[in-house]
Scaffold this motif. Structure first.
Motif, PDB file in Angstrom:
ATOM      1  N   GLY A   1       5.669   2.332 -10.396  1.00 32.93           N
ATOM      2  CA  GLY A   1       5.332   1.798 -11.708  1.00 32.93           C
ATOM      3  C   GLY A   1       4.654   0.439 -11.674  1.00 32.93           C
ATOM      4  N   GLU A   2       4.777  -0.293 -10.555  1.00 33.44           N
ATOM      5  CA  GLU A   2       4.128  -1.600 -10.460  1.00 33.44           C
ATOM      6  C   GLU A   2       2.613  -1.448 -10.450  1.00 33.44           C
ATOM      7  OE1 GLU A   2       7.289  -4.244  -7.831  1.00 33.44           O
ATOM      8  OE2 GLU A   2       5.590  -3.332  -6.795  1.00 33.44           O
ATOM      9  N   LYS A   3       1.922  -2.501 -10.875  1.00 29.21           N
ATOM     10  CA  LYS A   3       0.466  -2.521 -10.800  1.00 29.21           C
ATOM     11  C   LYS A   3       0.071  -2.431  -9.331  1.00 29.21           C
ATOM     12  CE  LYS A   3      -3.580  -5.296 -12.020  1.00 29.21           C
ATOM     13  NZ  LYS A   3      -4.432  -4.155 -11.883  1.00 29.21           N
ATOM     14  N   ALA A   4      -0.854  -1.540  -9.038  1.00 30.03           N
ATOM     15  CA  ALA A   4      -1.305  -1.316  -7.661  1.00 30.03           C
ATOM     16  C   ALA A   4      -2.630  -2.033  -7.443  1.00 30.03           C
ATOM     17  CB  ALA A   4      -1.457   0.183  -7.407  1.00 30.03           C
ATOM     18  N   ASP A   5      -2.638  -2.946  -6.497  1.00 36.02           N
ATOM     19  CA  ASP A   5      -3.874  -3.678  -6.216  1.00 36.02           C
ATOM     20  C   ASP A   5      -4.147  -3.827  -4.723  1.00 36.02           C
ATOM     21  OD1 ASP A   5      -1.870  -5.458  -5.608  1.00 36.02           O
ATOM     22  OD2 ASP A   5      -2.602  -7.071  -6.893  1.00 36.02           O
ATOM     23  N   LYS A   6      -3.465  -2.999  -3.925  1.00 36.86           N
ATOM     24  CA  LYS A   6      -3.633  -3.054  -2.475  1.00 36.86           C
ATOM     25  C   LYS A   6      -3.593  -1.646  -1.897  1.00 36.86           C
ATOM     26  CE  LYS A   6      -1.092  -7.408  -2.263  1.00 36.86           C
ATOM     27  NZ  LYS A   6      -0.794  -7.449  -3.698  1.00 36.86           N
ATOM     28  N   LEU A   7      -4.162  -1.512  -0.726  1.00 37.30           N
ATOM     29  CA  LEU A   7      -4.065  -0.297   0.076  1.00 37.30           C
ATOM     30  C   LEU A   7      -3.275  -0.686   1.316  1.00 37.30           C
ATOM     31  CD1 LEU A   7      -5.025   2.654   0.243  1.00 37.30           C
ATOM     32  CD2 LEU A   7      -7.085   1.840   1.369  1.00 37.30           C
ATOM     33  N   HIS A   8      -2.374   0.190   1.769  1.00 34.15           N
ATOM     34  CA  HIS A   8      -1.463  -0.132   2.861  1.00 34.15           C
ATOM     35  C   HIS A   8      -1.676   0.816   4.038  1.00 34.15           C
ATOM     36  CE1 HIS A   8       0.294  -1.539  -0.891  1.00 34.15           C
ATOM     37  NE2 HIS A   8       0.821  -2.506  -0.183  1.00 34.15           N
ATOM     38  N   PHE A   9      -1.475   0.269   5.236  1.00 29.74           N
ATOM     39  CA  PHE A   9      -1.662   1.028   6.467  1.00 29.74           C
ATOM     40  C   PHE A   9      -0.515   0.720   7.422  1.00 29.74           C
ATOM     41  CE2 PHE A   9      -5.756  -0.025   4.657  1.00 29.74           C
ATOM     42  CZ  PHE A   9      -6.371   1.208   4.582  1.00 29.74           C
ATOM     43  N   LEU A  10       0.045   1.753   8.029  1.00 27.17           N
ATOM     44  CA  LEU A  10       1.150   1.571   8.963  1.00 27.17           C
ATOM     45  C   LEU A  10       0.607   1.324  10.372  1.00 27.17           C
ATOM     46  CD1 LEU A  10       4.294   1.723   9.225  1.00 27.17           C
ATOM     47  CD2 LEU A  10       3.929   4.088   9.991  1.00 27.17           C
ATOM     48  N   LEU A  11       1.007   0.210  10.965  1.00 25.79           N
ATOM     49  CA  LEU A  11       0.684  -0.060  12.364  1.00 25.79           C
ATOM     50  C   LEU A  11       1.834   0.427  13.251  1.00 25.79           C
ATOM     51  CD1 LEU A  11      -0.919  -3.574  11.885  1.00 25.79           C
ATOM     52  CD2 LEU A  11      -2.090  -1.462  12.511  1.00 25.79           C
ATOM     53  N   ASN A  12       3.069   0.136  12.831  1.00 27.84           N
ATOM     54  CA  ASN A  12       4.240   0.711  13.496  1.00 27.84           C
ATOM     55  C   ASN A  12       5.434   0.598  12.576  1.00 27.84           C
ATOM     56  OD1 ASN A  12       5.690  -1.836  14.059  1.00 27.84           O
ATOM     57  ND2 ASN A  12       4.044  -2.216  15.509  1.00 27.84           N
ATOM     58  N   GLY A  13       6.444   1.425  12.861  1.00 27.23           N
ATOM     59  CA  GLY A  13       7.641   1.459  12.023  1.00 27.23           C
ATOM     60  C   GLY A  13       7.708   2.737  11.214  1.00 27.23           C
ATOM     61  N   SER A  14       8.384   2.645  10.067  1.00 26.13           N
ATOM     62  CA  SER A  14       8.547   3.812   9.206  1.00 26.13           C
ATOM     63  C   SER A  14       8.775   3.345   7.772  1.00 26.13           C
ATOM     64  CB  SER A  14       9.738   4.653   9.668  1.00 26.13           C
ATOM     65  OG  SER A  14       9.918   5.777   8.837  1.00 26.13           O
ATOM     66  N   VAL A  15       8.089   4.012   6.847  1.00 32.47           N
ATOM     67  CA  VAL A  15       8.194   3.688   5.426  1.00 32.47           C
ATOM     68  C   VAL A  15       8.516   4.972   4.667  1.00 32.47           C
ATOM     69  CG1 VAL A  15       6.948   2.820   3.398  1.00 32.47           C
ATOM     70  CG2 VAL A  15       6.536   1.783   5.648  1.00 32.47           C
TER      71      VAL A  15
END
Length: 150
Positions: free
Chosen positions: A43-57
């Motif tokens: 629901g938050e305003k989206a103003d970024k694109l995200h990329f995983l380098l390592n880990g887990s989301v």
């Protein structure tokens, strides 16, 4: 700071012009996040694109029929992208992204990114086609997760 070489590892950016990758690298930031940290909330305003380098989301959605959120997908393979809502109207996140473990992300601001796609329209078209594939995949995952809860 990330490099064009790192960006070329992402499926979203494969076979894009070197100059475009270099320009994306300039506007992107690497961020370390801890397990339990929220990258963004539904629901938050989206103003970024995200990329995983390592880990887990974990990508989770709220259902009106349940008090807890439902995990619909995991972004756990390096070089996956998420948070596509930042570049697709109406620009509100359709899920929450919570770090399932300590993670390293690459975060790219949406407006400068979109301007670069306009500057390189052929590459921009490829990127938007790939974003459409990601959306379709996440929708399919969400449906499967919902079916399991019924």
């Amino acid at each position: 700071m990330t490099t064009a070489s790192v960006l070329s590892q992402f499926g979203l950016f494969q076979d894009l012009p070197q100059q475009l990758l270099e320009e994306i690298a300039v506007i992107s930031d690497e961020v370390e996040m801890k397990q339990g940290d929220f990258v963004f909330r539904e629901g938050e305003k989206a103003d970024k694109l995200h990329f995983l380098l390592n880990g887990s989301v974990a990508l989770r959605v709220k259902l009106t029929s349940r008090p807890e959120s439902l995990t619909v997908s995991f972004v756990s393979t390096p070089y996956q992208s998420f948070g596509w809502s930042g570049i697709v109207a109406p620009n509100h996140y359709t899920s929450s992204a919570e770090c399932d473990e300590d993670s390293k992300l690459l975060i790219t601001p949406a407006q400068p990114f979109l301007k670069l796609l306009e500057k390189y329209p052929e590459a921009g078209f490829k990127v938007m086609q790939r974003i459409a594939e990601i959306i379709a995949d996440r929708l399919r995952n969400s449906r499967q997760a919902l079916i399991k809860t019924l």
